[in-house]
Design a protein around this motif. Structure first.
Motif, PDB file in Angstrom:
ATOM      1  N   TYR A  19      26.894  15.522  27.350  1.00  0.00           N
ATOM      2  CA  TYR A  19      27.383  14.606  28.374  1.00  0.00           C
ATOM      3  C   TYR A  19      26.229  14.150  29.259  1.00  0.00           C
ATOM      4  N   ALA A  20      26.248  12.884  29.620  1.00  0.00           N
ATOM      5  CA  ALA A  20      25.184  12.312  30.438  1.00  0.00           C
ATOM      6  C   ALA A  20      25.770  11.489  31.577  1.00  0.00           C
ATOM      7  N   ILE A  21      25.010  11.408  32.677  1.00  0.00           N
ATOM      8  CA  ILE A  21      25.369  10.617  33.848  1.00  0.00           C
ATOM      9  C   ILE A  21      24.767   9.227  33.680  1.00  0.00           C
TER      10      ILE A  21
ATOM     11  N   GLY B 205      20.197   7.085  31.774  1.00  0.00           N
ATOM     12  CA  GLY B 205      21.033   8.192  32.212  1.00  0.00           C
ATOM     13  C   GLY B 205      20.269   9.486  32.337  1.00  0.00           C
ATOM     14  N   VAL B 206      21.000  10.523  32.711  1.00  0.00           N
ATOM     15  CA  VAL B 206      20.457  11.876  32.861  1.00  0.00           C
ATOM     16  C   VAL B 206      21.447  12.850  32.247  1.00  0.00           C
ATOM     17  N   VAL B 207      20.966  13.781  31.447  1.00  0.00           N
ATOM     18  CA  VAL B 207      21.835  14.782  30.822  1.00  0.00           C
ATOM     19  C   VAL B 207      22.503  15.640  31.896  1.00  0.00           C
ATOM     20  N   ARG B 208      23.803  15.841  31.725  1.00  0.00           N
ATOM     21  CA  ARG B 208      24.544  16.682  32.666  1.00  0.00           C
ATOM     22  C   ARG B 208      24.847  18.057  32.086  1.00  0.00           C
ATOM     23  N   GLY B 209      25.235  18.107  30.813  1.00  0.00           N
ATOM     24  CA  GLY B 209      25.551  19.400  30.224  1.00  0.00           C
ATOM     25  C   GLY B 209      26.203  19.252  28.868  1.00  0.00           C
ATOM     26  N   VAL B 210      26.558  20.391  28.303  1.00  0.00           N
ATOM     27  CA  VAL B 210      27.206  20.444  26.994  1.00  0.00           C
ATOM     28  C   VAL B 210      28.461  21.307  27.108  1.00  0.00           C
ATOM     29  N   PRO B 211      29.463  21.068  26.260  1.00  0.00           N
ATOM     30  CA  PRO B 211      30.656  21.924  26.289  1.00  0.00           C
ATOM     31  C   PRO B 211      30.334  23.318  25.779  1.00  0.00           C
TER      32      PRO B 211
ATOM     33  N   GLY C 126      17.763  16.156  31.922  1.00  0.00           N
ATOM     34  CA  GLY C 126      16.893  15.437  30.995  1.00  0.00           C
ATOM     35  C   GLY C 126      17.114  13.938  31.024  1.00  0.00           C
ATOM     36  N   PRO C 127      16.053  13.136  31.201  1.00  0.00           N
ATOM     37  CA  PRO C 127      16.203  11.682  31.209  1.00  0.00           C
ATOM     38  C   PRO C 127      16.566  11.145  29.835  1.00  0.00           C
ATOM     39  N   VAL C 128      17.419  10.124  29.841  1.00  0.00           N
ATOM     40  CA  VAL C 128      17.868   9.477  28.609  1.00  0.00           C
ATOM     41  C   VAL C 128      17.348   8.042  28.620  1.00  0.00           C
ATOM     42  N   PHE C 129      16.694   7.629  27.539  1.00  0.00           N
ATOM     43  CA  PHE C 129      16.069   6.310  27.468  1.00  0.00           C
ATOM     44  C   PHE C 129      16.589   5.515  26.281  1.00  0.00           C
ATOM     45  N   VAL C 130      16.658   4.197  26.462  1.00  0.00           N
ATOM     46  CA  VAL C 130      16.822   3.279  25.336  1.00  0.00           C
ATOM     47  C   VAL C 130      15.556   2.439  25.240  1.00  0.00           C
ATOM     48  N   VAL C 131      15.331   1.883  24.056  1.00  0.00           N
ATOM     49  CA  VAL C 131      14.111   1.121  23.806  1.00  0.00           C
ATOM     50  C   VAL C 131      14.357  -0.363  24.054  1.00  0.00           C
ATOM     51  N   HIS C 132      13.485  -0.946  24.846  1.00  0.00           N
ATOM     52  CA  HIS C 132      13.473  -2.398  25.012  1.00  0.00           C
ATOM     53  C   HIS C 132      12.150  -2.886  24.431  1.00  0.00           C
ATOM     54  N   PRO C 133      12.184  -3.772  23.418  1.00  0.00           N
ATOM     55  CA  PRO C 133      10.941  -4.178  22.747  1.00  0.00           C
ATOM     56  C   PRO C 133       9.870  -4.709  23.684  1.00  0.00           C
TER      57      PRO C 133
END
Length: 341
Positions: free
Chosen positions: A309-311, A262-268, A247-254
């Motif tokens: 966790y994310a890459i 980043g990209v989601v890698r997994g969960v414990p 899953g892609p991870v985004f931050v907002v730039h105005p």
């Protein structure tokens, strides 16, 4: 009412402080949130589901014991004497495993689309061996069962849940990143319209949006970033689960919209072992000695929710750079914005 109002004001202040590190935040937080929604709507067609379908042939070995010990037998596939019923052939069962995830479209032409996702969705071992455990619960050397991969099929899932055949162009198991190519379709999606955030240094408390594809339903969630000591990784407090891998991870730039960080890698996960009763038993029914031969030991994953966790984008940039020549040999030229400068 006053208590809730104070919490809302505090949240807005934190949001403004976070965004001000990148650019001057708008004075009206409501207008800014509308811009975020607009950016999310623009990104949605670039987020696609991915899936892998594996078929395994299971072989289960039943052994003869003498004085409670396994008996060596060089003619046996396990190296130990099988029971009379298993001497000619082991018990065979067929199992199909489906793994779902999500990816981001980085390229498309009239023939194909290229999708960034996790490698672990598609890289499964050809053979999986299971061994008996000794009295101390340690794995022994006697083979109990094995699963042999019979087939593997990969897919990209379009905007209306159409399954389109796909193949791996490049996969790096260590980085857990892969590029998947699927036949271009009007319903597959469009190229990610914004940019990777190579210039943005993630910090504690950065607010991020994350896309997933649980149960083949595209979904967006959000959470805060925490930094960890592992280079190339960071943690989010989002409630991710199966279907969020890649899953892609985004931050907002105005000014620049949603930037990929980043990209989601997994969960414990925690392992839960249990004895599965024979099929057909009603809930609450007691087992009798005759049921044990058809019972089996099983194991399931219990997700530890709230830690994802994310890459990092730096690792993604290196992976894309290492893929550049390979892609060019196949006539695929990624936009320069996807490579770190």
């Amino acid at each position: 009412m006053k208590k809730y109002l104070l919490v809302l004001i505090s949240s807005l202040q934190l949001w403004n402080c976070s965004s001000s590190q990148q650019s001057v935040a708008p004075h009206n937080s409501h207008i800014f949130s509308l811009k975020v929604q607009e950016a999310l709507r623009e990104v949605v067609p670039s987020v696609v589901g991915v899936a892998a379908l594996f078929s395994y042939r299971h072989e289960i070995f039943n052994h003869q014991l003498r004085n409670g010990q396994f008996v060596p037998d060089s003619s046996s596939p396990t190296g130990f004497l099988l029971s009379p019923a298993d001497k000619k052939s082991s018990n065979r069962e067929q199992e199909t495993q489906k793994v779902n995830g999500v990816g981001l479209v980085l390229y498309r032409d009239e023939r194909r689309a290229v999708i960034l996702t996790n490698a672990h969705i598609f890289l499964k071992p050809d053979t999986i061996n299971s061994y008996y455990r000794d009295k101390t619960n340690r794995l022994g050397q006697v083979l109990q069962a094995r699963a042999i991969k019979a087939s593997a099929n990969f897919f990209a899932i379009g905007q209306s849940n159409q399954f389109l055949a796909a193949e791996i162009i490049h996969a790096d198991a260590k980085l857990d990143l892969a590029l998947l190519a699927a036949a271009a379709s009007p319903m597959l999606g469009v190229v990610f319209p914004f940019e990777p955030a190579y210039a943005h240094q993630l910090d504690w408390g950065d607010f991020a949006y994350v896309f997933g594809y649980p149960r083949e339903v595209r979904q967006v969630t959000s959470g805060l970033v925490s930094k960890i000591s592992n280079p190339g990784s960071f943690v989010l407090d989002v409630v991710a689960r199966q279907g969020y891998s890649g899953g892609p991870v985004f931050v907002v730039h105005p000014e620049k919209g949603l930037q990929l960080v980043g990209v989601v890698r997994g969960v414990p996960v925690n392992k839960l072992s249990y004895v599965a009763p024979p099929a057909g038993l009603s809930a609450g029914q007691f087992l009798v000695p005759e049921d044990w031969p058809t019972s089996s030991a099983q194991e399931i994953d219990l997700i530890d929710y709230g830690t994802t966790y994310a890459i990092s984008i730096e690792v993604i940039g290196k992976f894309l750079k290492s893929s550049e020549k390979l892609l060019e040999r196949q006539g695929i030229i990624l936009d320069a914005k996807f490579f770190p400068r």
